[in-house]
Motif scaffolding. Structure first.
Motif, PDB file in Angstrom:
ATOM      1  N   PHE A 157       0.823  -1.214   0.000  1.00 31.43           N
ATOM      2  CA  PHE A 157       0.000   0.000   0.000  1.00 31.43           C
ATOM      3  C   PHE A 157       0.857   1.265   0.000  1.00 31.43           C
ATOM      4  N   GLY A 158       1.990   1.209   0.691  1.00 33.24           N
ATOM      5  CA  GLY A 158       2.861   2.375   0.773  1.00 33.24           C
ATOM      6  C   GLY A 158       3.471   2.783  -0.550  1.00 33.24           C
ATOM      7  N   ALA A 159       3.484   1.853  -1.520  1.00 31.71           N
ATOM      8  CA  ALA A 159       4.087   2.158  -2.827  1.00 31.71           C
ATOM      9  C   ALA A 159       3.073   2.676  -3.831  1.00 31.71           C
ATOM     10  N   LEU A 160       1.797   2.693  -3.474  1.00 28.30           N
ATOM     11  CA  LEU A 160       0.756   3.001  -4.452  1.00 28.30           C
ATOM     12  C   LEU A 160       0.842   4.426  -4.983  1.00 28.30           C
ATOM     13  N   SER A 161       1.211   5.376  -4.140  1.00 25.98           N
ATOM     14  CA  SER A 161       1.226   6.765  -4.602  1.00 25.98           C
ATOM     15  C   SER A 161       2.197   6.973  -5.755  1.00 25.98           C
ATOM     16  N   ALA A 162       3.270   6.195  -5.783  1.00 21.00           N
ATOM     17  CA  ALA A 162       4.244   6.316  -6.872  1.00 21.00           C
ATOM     18  C   ALA A 162       3.814   5.531  -8.106  1.00 21.00           C
ATOM     19  N   LEU A 163       2.937   4.533  -7.926  1.00 20.30           N
ATOM     20  CA  LEU A 163       2.543   3.662  -9.030  1.00 20.30           C
ATOM     21  C   LEU A 163       1.271   4.112  -9.737  1.00 20.30           C
ATOM     22  N   ILE A 164       0.384   4.780  -9.004  1.00 23.69           N
ATOM     23  CA  ILE A 164      -0.887   5.203  -9.599  1.00 23.69           C
ATOM     24  C   ILE A 164      -0.672   6.538 -10.301  1.00 23.69           C
ATOM     25  N   THR A 165      -0.302   6.466 -11.566  1.00 20.07           N
ATOM     26  CA  THR A 165      -0.021   7.643 -12.376  1.00 20.07           C
ATOM     27  C   THR A 165      -1.010   7.711 -13.537  1.00 20.07           C
ATOM     28  N   PRO A 166      -1.214   8.890 -14.118  1.00 19.43           N
ATOM     29  CA  PRO A 166      -2.106   8.976 -15.277  1.00 19.43           C
ATOM     30  C   PRO A 166      -1.696   8.035 -16.403  1.00 19.43           C
ATOM     31  N   GLU A 167      -0.401   7.921 -16.639  1.00 19.77           N
ATOM     32  CA  GLU A 167       0.084   7.078 -17.727  1.00 19.77           C
ATOM     33  C   GLU A 167      -0.211   5.607 -17.475  1.00 19.77           C
ATOM     34  N   ARG A 168       0.032   5.134 -16.264  1.00 24.09           N
ATOM     35  CA  ARG A 168      -0.195   3.723 -15.948  1.00 24.09           C
ATOM     36  C   ARG A 168      -1.692   3.387 -15.988  1.00 24.09           C
ATOM     37  N   ILE A 169      -2.502   4.287 -15.485  1.00 22.27           N
ATOM     38  CA  ILE A 169      -3.957   4.051 -15.520  1.00 22.27           C
ATOM     39  C   ILE A 169      -4.439   4.008 -16.963  1.00 22.27           C
ATOM     40  N   ALA A 170      -3.977   4.960 -17.774  1.00 16.90           N
ATOM     41  CA  ALA A 170      -4.397   5.000 -19.180  1.00 16.90           C
ATOM     42  C   ALA A 170      -3.951   3.745 -19.918  1.00 16.90           C
ATOM     43  N   GLU A 171      -2.744   3.266 -19.646  1.00 18.97           N
ATOM     44  CA  GLU A 171      -2.265   2.027 -20.264  1.00 18.97           C
ATOM     45  C   GLU A 171      -3.169   0.862 -19.895  1.00 18.97           C
ATOM     46  N   THR A 172      -3.550   0.808 -18.623  1.00 24.55           N
ATOM     47  CA  THR A 172      -4.425  -0.268 -18.151  1.00 24.55           C
ATOM     48  C   THR A 172      -5.770  -0.229 -18.869  1.00 24.55           C
ATOM     49  N   ILE A 173      -6.368   0.945 -18.933  1.00 19.03           N
ATOM     50  CA  ILE A 173      -7.658   1.084 -19.610  1.00 19.03           C
ATOM     51  C   ILE A 173      -7.544   0.656 -21.068  1.00 19.03           C
ATOM     52  N   THR A 174      -6.455   1.045 -21.720  1.00 14.23           N
ATOM     53  CA  THR A 174      -6.264   0.717 -23.131  1.00 14.23           C
ATOM     54  C   THR A 174      -6.133  -0.785 -23.341  1.00 14.23           C
TER      55      THR A 174
END
Length: 335
Positions: A165-182
């Protein structure tokens, strides 16, 4: 012309877990729907796969059309006891996975279905192992893979997998979310046949931030992610409050929900499974190969006690066969 049953490579997972018994039960249930190529150990084959008429062969040996049991290891009796894991089991689990994966790469099988492994056991043998999804992403060289849990009424894909959980702030980025959605949008369209996938993005904060009153991530991270995905040809809606978006998807409003972290997405899927009896399947999106698995773990506490349900394994094999057939038809159509 008779339909050819797709060949599915199956890694048996932890020899001390429920993987071998649920795999055997699933293969029995689906003998007319697919050709199994099961990678494991003769002790497990003798215990669980009797009466199926599948020959035992060595790795790399040609298998008959009806399928086969591939003897990857030859474990001593103490290393294959239900509910009694030992270090040798960690090496065996990885060996089954590697050989089944190689069979798919060679074209000996159309898809990979993995029975549950103990991540801790495998990691003792192979440092850095954190799960099938990450291992397959690395081995295939995929730019981005996504874990999706697919049930009869609810599909949930994860932006982050086994991250603290402590690493989520660095991992949840606009780019990563957009890649996931795509990746999710493409898989729903190309592998599952949905012409216009309805993808929803779950919010991070309570009430989706409530216009900034309880957090700004929806405005600063999630909204830009949705814009990026839309520009990539993968429109999605949201961000929707996480306390209601999964209900709306279950009722048919969305084809899939993109969740931001592991437990946000897994809890509703597993609740539907446990309470509603809706078995889900873990399918890895974004890989050049087809890979599915059941949505449960090794369950040492019930291994060998005839208590384990094969429902999720049956669903996993069926979905692997469905996607493999879809990709084969698309490939033929492109010729």
């Amino acid at each position: 012309m008779a339909r050819v049953a797709p060949r599915i490579a199956i890694s048996l997972g932890d020899p001390s877990g429920i993987g071998p018994e649920v795999t055997a039960a699933a293969v029995r249930a689906l003998r007319r729907e697919l050709s199994p190529l099961v990678f494991g150990d003769p002790r497990l084959f003798e215990r669980h796969f009797g009466g199926l008429g599948l020959p035992t062969i060595a790795p790399g040996e040609p298998a008959p059309a009806r399928g086969a049991l591939v003897a990857v290891t030859h474990l001593p009796a103490f290393a294959a006891r239900p509910g009694k894991p030992v270090p040798a089991g960690g090496a065996a689990q990885l060996a089954y996975l590697e050989d089944a994966f190689d069979a798919v790469l060679r074209g000996d099988a159309a898809a990979l279905c993995t029975a549950p492994v103990s991540k801790a056991q495998v990691a003792r043998f192979s440092e850095g192992f954190v799960g099938h999804t990450e291992w397959l992403e690395e081995r295939t060289g995929a730019a981005r893979s996504v874990m999706m849990l697919a049930g009869a009424r609810l599909r949930v894909a994860l932006v982050t997998n086994h991250a603290p959980f402590g690493a989520l702030s660095a991992l949840i980025t606009p780019e990563r979310i957009a890649e996931t959605i795509t990746v999710v949008h493409r898989a729903l369209r190309d592998d599952l046949g949905l012409r216009s996938p309805r993808v929803a993005l779950a919010a991070l904060n309570p009430h989706a931030g409530d216009h900034g009153l309880v957090g700004h991530e929806e405005e600063t991270i999630l909204a830009p992610a949705l814009a990026l995905a839309a520009r990539a040809g993968a429109p999605a809606s949201g961000p929707w409050p996480a306390d209601s978006v999964f209900i709306r998807a279950t009722l048919g409003e969305f084809d899939a929900v993109v969740a931001l972290y592991h437990d946000q997405g897994m809890i509703p899927v597993k609740l539907l499974d446990a309470v509603g009896g809706e078995a889900a399947v873990n399918v890895t999106l974004g890989l050049p190969i087809v890979r599915t698995s059941p949505d449960h773990g090794v369950a040492y506490d019930i291994a060998g006690k005839s208590k384990a349900s094969a429902a999720s394994m049956i669903a996993a094999l069926r979905l692997a066969a469905r996607i493999a057939n879809t990709r084969a038809k698309r490939k033929q159509g492109a010729r």
